[in-house]
Write a protein that holds these residues in place. Sequence first.
Motif, mmCIF file in Angstrom:
data_model
loop_
_atom_site.group_PDB
_atom_site.id
_atom_site.type_symbol
_atom_site.label_atom_id
_atom_site.label_comp_id
_atom_site.label_asym_id
_atom_site.label_seq_id
_atom_site.Cartn_x
_atom_site.Cartn_y
_atom_site.Cartn_z
ATOM 1 N N UNK A 17 0.814 -1.211 0.000
ATOM 2 C CA UNK A 17 0.000 0.000 0.000
ATOM 3 C C UNK A 17 0.845 1.258 0.000
ATOM 4 N N UNK A 18 1.925 1.257 0.770
ATOM 5 C CA UNK A 18 2.817 2.412 0.829
ATOM 6 C C UNK A 18 3.525 2.615 -0.505
ATOM 7 N N UNK A 63 -6.076 1.057 -4.831
ATOM 8 C CA UNK A 63 -5.229 -0.119 -4.592
ATOM 9 C C UNK A 63 -4.553 -0.041 -3.230
ATOM 10 N N UNK A 64 -4.083 1.154 -2.878
ATOM 11 C CA UNK A 64 -3.427 1.309 -1.572
ATOM 12 C C UNK A 64 -4.431 1.130 -0.437
ATOM 13 N N UNK A 65 -5.631 1.679 -0.624
ATOM 14 C CA UNK A 65 -6.669 1.535 0.403
ATOM 15 C C UNK A 65 -7.039 0.060 0.590
ATOM 16 N N UNK A 93 -3.147 3.842 10.301
ATOM 17 C CA UNK A 93 -2.810 5.246 10.087
ATOM 18 C C UNK A 93 -2.902 5.608 8.599
ATOM 19 N N UNK A 94 -2.312 4.756 7.751
ATOM 20 C CA UNK A 94 -2.316 5.040 6.316
ATOM 21 C C UNK A 94 -3.703 4.901 5.710
ATOM 22 N N UNK A 95 -4.502 3.949 6.204
ATOM 23 C CA UNK A 95 -5.868 3.809 5.683
ATOM 24 C C UNK A 95 -6.661 5.086 5.927
#
Length: 242
Positions: free
Chosen positions: A138-139, A168-170, A188-190
Amino acid sequence: MSTVLVVEDSRSQRECISHQLSCSGLNIMQASDGVEALAQIEKKYPDLILLDIVMPRLDGYGVCSLIKAHPETRNIPVVFLTGKGQRLDLFARSMDSAEAYVSKPWLPRELLATIKKVLLHANIKFDRASADAWTEYGILNLSTIELYQSRADAWTNYSGQIIKLYDSSLAAFEQALAIEPSHSTANKYRHKVQTIRTILMKKLEQTRPCKICYYYHGKDGINCALHPGCRPQEVCRDWKFN
């Protein structure tokens, strides 16, 4: 019968390679650039990817990085097609992630022998990935978005690709959280991606595409002049059709 995805932006070279490999008993898929290659892989996983390096939209190094980072495609072997003038030493890390490379102009026997050798030693397995692996993928998608957004024409020519990369990252972060709900980095990234994507979708909604866009979008590389960043599945209010 093994399936090879041939990714080459030169139509003549792509057709030539495909014909040679097809005559040698291989099943062939084709893609004209990196973005199309990723879309093809989503539909069906090939047994091997023959990947040109210099391509529009997304080059071979970027494609290979995404393939090898994705937990479900990382074991698919990649063979790079490289031009004589390309400095392989500058891209040693990317080259190391591929199983082999063949130089252009290629010799049909050498190309076929390399592909068969790689297929013979391929160990394609789709085992359960860890939460960390999905988070890293994802990153990497977010890093690819940064490359697109650094271009002056990012939103006129690449809005579709940018949104797809955010999706795609989500999806990757959600996969990570499904495996490990307490994974702090994925969580955190989501949240960050959800916020950014909502803002971008509102921005894109300000210009609604039309059936004219639908006709031209992607056809011979032409986008609608009125709505260059269109999403062709929608119909805008600027036009009325019977």
